[in-house]
Design an enzyme around this catalytic site. Structure first.
Site, PDB file in Angstrom:
ATOM      1  N   HIS A  84     -42.443  11.490 -37.773  1.00 16.28           N
ATOM      2  CA  HIS A  84     -42.832  12.904 -37.771  1.00 16.28           C
ATOM      3  C   HIS A  84     -44.299  13.088 -37.414  1.00 16.28           C
ATOM      4  CE1 HIS A  84     -39.347  14.597 -40.447  1.00 16.28           C
ATOM      5  NE2 HIS A  84     -38.929  14.095 -39.288  1.00 16.28           N
ATOM      6  N   TYR A  94     -41.056  22.678 -41.694  1.00 16.44           N
ATOM      7  CA  TYR A  94     -40.024  22.452 -42.703  1.00 16.44           C
ATOM      8  C   TYR A  94     -39.340  23.757 -43.110  1.00 16.44           C
ATOM      9  CZ  TYR A  94     -41.064  17.541 -43.163  1.00 16.44           C
ATOM     10  OH  TYR A  94     -41.200  16.197 -42.908  1.00 16.44           O
ATOM     11  N   GLU A 136     -46.473  12.651 -45.206  1.00 16.92           N
ATOM     12  CA  GLU A 136     -47.084  12.893 -43.894  1.00 16.92           C
ATOM     13  C   GLU A 136     -48.549  13.286 -44.022  1.00 16.92           C
ATOM     14  OE1 GLU A 136     -44.258  15.677 -42.271  1.00 16.92           O
ATOM     15  OE2 GLU A 136     -42.669  14.172 -42.486  1.00 16.92           O
ATOM     16  N   ARG A 205     -42.237  10.943 -26.201  1.00 19.76           N
ATOM     17  CA  ARG A 205     -41.529   9.669 -26.293  1.00 19.76           C
ATOM     18  C   ARG A 205     -42.440   8.644 -26.972  1.00 19.76           C
ATOM     19  NH1 ARG A 205     -38.257  12.748 -24.851  1.00 19.76           N
ATOM     20  NH2 ARG A 205     -36.666  12.538 -23.221  1.00 19.76           N
ATOM     21  N   GLY A 275     -34.291  -7.246 -24.031  1.00 19.45           N
ATOM     22  CA  GLY A 275     -34.820  -6.336 -23.018  1.00 19.45           C
ATOM     23  C   GLY A 275     -36.237  -5.901 -23.308  1.00 19.45           C
ATOM     24  N   THR A 279     -41.708  -5.597 -26.442  1.00 18.42           N
ATOM     25  CA  THR A 279     -43.041  -4.987 -26.352  1.00 18.42           C
ATOM     26  C   THR A 279     -43.834  -5.018 -27.659  1.00 18.42           C
ATOM     27  OG1 THR A 279     -41.997  -2.790 -26.530  1.00 18.42           O
ATOM     28  CG2 THR A 279     -42.572  -3.573 -24.327  1.00 18.42           C
TER      29      THR A 279
END
Length: 400
Positions: A84, A94, A136, A205, A275, A279
């Site tokens: 988040h 929220y 958070e 992303r 794959g 990373t």
């Protein structure tokens, strides 16, 4: 919450097990229709495939099952809170989510959604929101307090764009203000946000940072996602590969994530990747090599073949510098490679003599089915599940 309200929430567990995904799919459609600005926050591809509704359904189910003692979900809460924060989710969001979640429960359950049940879920959601907002807030504060830290989005310049394989390209990101960048734990990710013309929205992303902390730049290594019947092509990955060039500026949020290397552990470590799942391990391996950590390393990686094998030579070089590392590579098809450490077929731990190492920490990264397979094998061989760490790309739906 009263005991009666907790019992009402727990009473919905059978319904959530059977119809949870239908409920959360309805919820997302309702919320994104009435609050279209949130389309800039949620991954459209995960909506299309159902991965996001599935992840939310499992989270809601887990919360309902543990409503008497939500603290047992601390690990899951931390993982979601990190995600988040990487998306710049704020407390005001929220209220919007709660409004549509309660309305969705009422509309999907119909007559079964009594006023008492809705009130119980309103209390339960309020309790959960407080837990998440608190977690958070701590992460936001910690991020800002770091040297070179920030909150929300910050412009970064792509100073280098390096092709690592047929499918994976690395992007070296430097802050456009030429200031320092916040440190991070090896294994964490950053979030990139790009405007997607086809969707007329921004899309975020998450990408693992594929270099060791250095105070100057982040490197992300992105696989270009081609479309197939079950999933549309990757909007952001294709934009990065096709349109983002050296000198371009993109928005980035601070490092996040709890899939990290334990910097104090001196025991052996086993990395198992599929794959582009290698990373985060590039960051971990580079950090251990540069910092002189002499933990024995077993590196196990699988991909389709030589042309799509990213960081092949870099891993060999780091392994040579590290001095205590064995490497095992699986290709779907062997092609012409005859080295002893290469195998044909999918990653199969039983073919590797040093896959099971006493007192080792295991890190697995890749698709969900890849993680489940190797997690189950390690447990069957007597490895303590607490010693196995995994990260699933996309919304987390695995609970093990």
């Amino acid at each position: 919450m009263t005991n009666e309200q907790k019992e009402l929430v727990k009473g919905t567990v059978p319904i959530l097990k059977e119809h949870g995904v239908a409920l959360t799919t309805y919820f997302y459609n309702r919320m994104l229709t009435q609050n279209p600005e949130l389309k800039n926050v949620f991954n459209s591809a995960n909506q299309h495939t159902g991965a996001q509704p599935t992840a939310l359904a499992m989270s809601v189910l887990a919360y309902a099952e543990h409503i008497d003692n939500p603290s047992v979900l601390a690990h899951a809460v931390n993982r979601i809170a990190n995600k988040h924060v990487s998306l710049d989710i704020r407390p005001e969001h929220y209220a919007i989510v709660g409004k549509h979640l309660l309305a969705s429960i009422r509309e999907v359950l119909g007559e079964a959604a009594s006023p008492a049940l809705i009130d119980a879920w309103a209390e339960a959601y309020g309790q959960l929101a407080e837990i998440m907002i608190g977690a958070e807030a701590g992460l936001y504060s910690s991020s800002v307090a770091k040297e070179g830290g920030w909150s929300s989005w910050r412009p970064f310049v792509v100073k280098q764009k390096v092709k690592e394989s047929q499918e994976i390209t690395s992007f070296y990101l430097y802050p456009s203000d030429e200031g320092a960048v916040a440190g991070f734990l090896p294994g964490q990710y950053i979030t990139v946000r790009l405007y997607v013309p086809e969707l007329n929205v921004f899309q975020p992303r998450q990408y693992s940072i594929s270099c060791a902390p250095n105070g100057r730049y982040y490197r992300i290594s992105v696989k270009r996602e081609h479309g197939h019947p079950d999933r549309p092509e990757g909007y952001v990955s294709n934009l990065l590969h096709e349109q983002i060039e050296e000198g371009n500026v993109i928005e980035v949020s601070p490092p996040s994530g709890d899939f990290v290397l334990d910097l104090d552990d001196k025991n052996p470590v086993v990395f198992i990747s599929g794959g582009v799942g290698l990373t985060p391990f590039m960051s971990m391996l580079e950090y251990m090599t540069e910092s002189g950590k002499n933990r024995p390393v077993t590196w196990i990686h699988g991909c389709r073949g030589y042309e799509v094998h990213a960081f092949r030579d870099t891993v060999k070089e780091l392994g040579s510098k590290h001095g205590a590392m064995s490497m095992h590579t699986f290709y779907d098809k062997m092609e012409n490679n005859t080295e002893d450490s290469y195998y044909e077929g999918y990653v199969d731990l039983c073919r590797i003599d040093d896959a099971i190492v006493p007192d080792a920490a295991y890190y697995i990264c890749g698709p969900g089915v890849f993680i489940k397979k190797h997690f189950a094998y390690l447990c069957a061989q007597g490895v303590d599940p607490q010693a196995i760490h995994f990260e699933e790309f996309g919304p987390a739906v695995l609970v093990m």
